[in-house]
Enzyme design. Structure first.
Site: not given
Ligand code: HEM
Length: 351
Positions: A145, A180, A221, A301, A308, A322
């Site tokens: 996804e 997804r 990501s 996170h 964000f 991602h």
């Molecule tokens: C989901 C922000 C980096 C792992 C999200 C979402 C946002 C976000 C807004 C929700 C997306 C949605 O469903 O609408 C950010 C920002 C990052 C960042 C601003 C960096 C600047 C990362 C990194 C990882 C990560 C580096 C992993 C190593 C995840 C995962 C989800 C997620 C696994 C999904 C959670 C779920 O749906 O259960 N992130 N993220 N993110 N992010 Fe990040």
């Protein structure tokens, strides 16, 4: 705004498991998923790395890296690749070529070419004065996804898919990553089995081969801040990037305690090795649920997620995406040659 499911229509099937939100769920801001032709059934993602301990061996590292890149320029070579670098927790520089194929058959044909196969298997690699690794994964499309915060540009393996969906339903809530994944319609994707040493001893160096296990999970990501300016650029450098790097360093150094086998925050490089304003965290997890738990509970996170979301409507140039895959045990290959014992999934054995 008309919304569509992130799951491509040809991969939808009668559900035995429900989505976490109802069909009337409306996310606050739009997001998109990569969408490819039905003919693409399984991808190949390959991380080819060269590792060095000190700047004195940089010349050797660059030569070794160039040899790997040259091996791509033949029939059945990867459809595309990214060049990135990462300094690991032990201070070693890792140059990585992330190469993608749109079908395993092509990858196998390439990998079976004598120039590729014998180069990697040669004992000469044990005496080059650099470390090498290759980590190769092959998710079926049901196990894959993506999410993009803007309708382009595509990144990573998604460039092979070539298109994007309409704004998707499955985002903006915890658990949407799972929703997804087409396989989530019928499967919990729980892990089984363990990482196993098939050859070698990480602490001794030399050649080490590790077998993966069912439903090991990868996330790439990424962010592109190269076009940001003004307030958006300030927010990236002051409010988001430092917290992101704290989170990445936590996973790099202590991630095992939350089920993260390995984490690399990589910066893109151009073909001359110049670092660009674009990067991604790529990490390997015991399970999708370990990754979910980290994302929804780790302070780093949560903080970047909140920042964000607070500013999402104002961001014009900061692009986030991602890609997440879960893999069959048979669709993973890990090989390390003279790398330090905390490299990649070997870290699980150093603990
Ligand atoms: C989901 C922000 C980096 C792992 C999200 C979402 C946002 C976000 C807004 C929700 C997306 C949605 O469903 O609408 C950010 C920002 C990052 C960042 C601003 C960096 C600047 C990362 C990194 C990882 C990560 C580096 C992993 C190593 C995840 C995962 C989800 C997620 C696994 C999904 C959670 C779920 O749906 O259960 N992130 N993220 N993110 N992010 Fe990040």
């Amino acid at each position: 705004m008309s919304l569509d499911s992130s799951i491509p229509s040809h991969l939808r099937c009668p559900r035995t498991r429900t989505r976490r939100v109802s069909d009337t769920w409306k996310p606050a801001v739009p997001a998109y998923s990569a969408l490819g032709p039905q003919s693409i059934k399984q991808l190949v993602m390959a991380y080819f790395g060269v590792q060095i301990k000190s700047d004195e061996t940089k010349g050797q590292a660059c030569a070794a890296f160039r040899t790997i890149l040259q091996s791509f320029n033949v029939d059945d070579g990867p459809a595309r690749h990214d060049l990135v670098q990462f300094v690991d927790g032990q201070g070693h520089l890792n140059l990585i070529a992330v190469a993608y194929w749109e079908e395993p058959e092509k990858y196998h044909k390439w990998n079976d070419k004598p120039a590729v196969k014998s180069w990697w298997s040669s004992d000469d690699r044990l005496n080059d004065g650099v470390g090498y690794f290759r980590e190769i994964f092959s998710p079926r499309m049901e196990q894959f996804e993506t999410i993009f915060t803007a309708p382009g540009p595509l990144e990573g393996v998604s460039i092979l898919l070539g298109g994007l969906t309409e704004p998707i339903i499955e985002h903006g809530y915890w658990g949407s990553m799972r929703d997804r994944l087409p396989l989530s319609q019928t499967d919990t994707m729980d892990p089984s089995g363990e990482l196993a040493l098939k050859q070698g001893t990480p602490a001794k160096g030399g050649r080490v081969i590790v077998a993966g296990h069912q439903n090991l999970t990868l996330i790439r990501s990424g962010e592109d801040w190269s076009r940001t300016d003004g307030e958006e650029r300030r927010t990236w450098f002051e409010d988001i990037q430092p917290v992101l790097l704290d989170g990445m360093n936590y996973l790099r150094d202590d991630g095992l305690e939350v089920g993260c086998y390995c984490n690399r925050y990589c910066y893109h490089m151009d073909k001359d090795g110049k670092v660009e304003e674009k990067g991604f965290g790529v990490s390997l997890w015991r399970s999708l649920s370990n990754l979910e738990s980290w994302a929804e509970s780790h302070p780093t996170h949560l903080q970047i997620f909140v920042t964000f979301n607070r500013l999402a409507k104002k961001f014009k140039e900061l692009v986030l995406y991602h890609e997440v895959s879960v893999f069959d045990a048979s669709a993973q290959y890990f090989e390390y040659i003279n790398c330090h014992p905390k490299t990649g999934v070997m870290r699980a054995f150093a603990a």
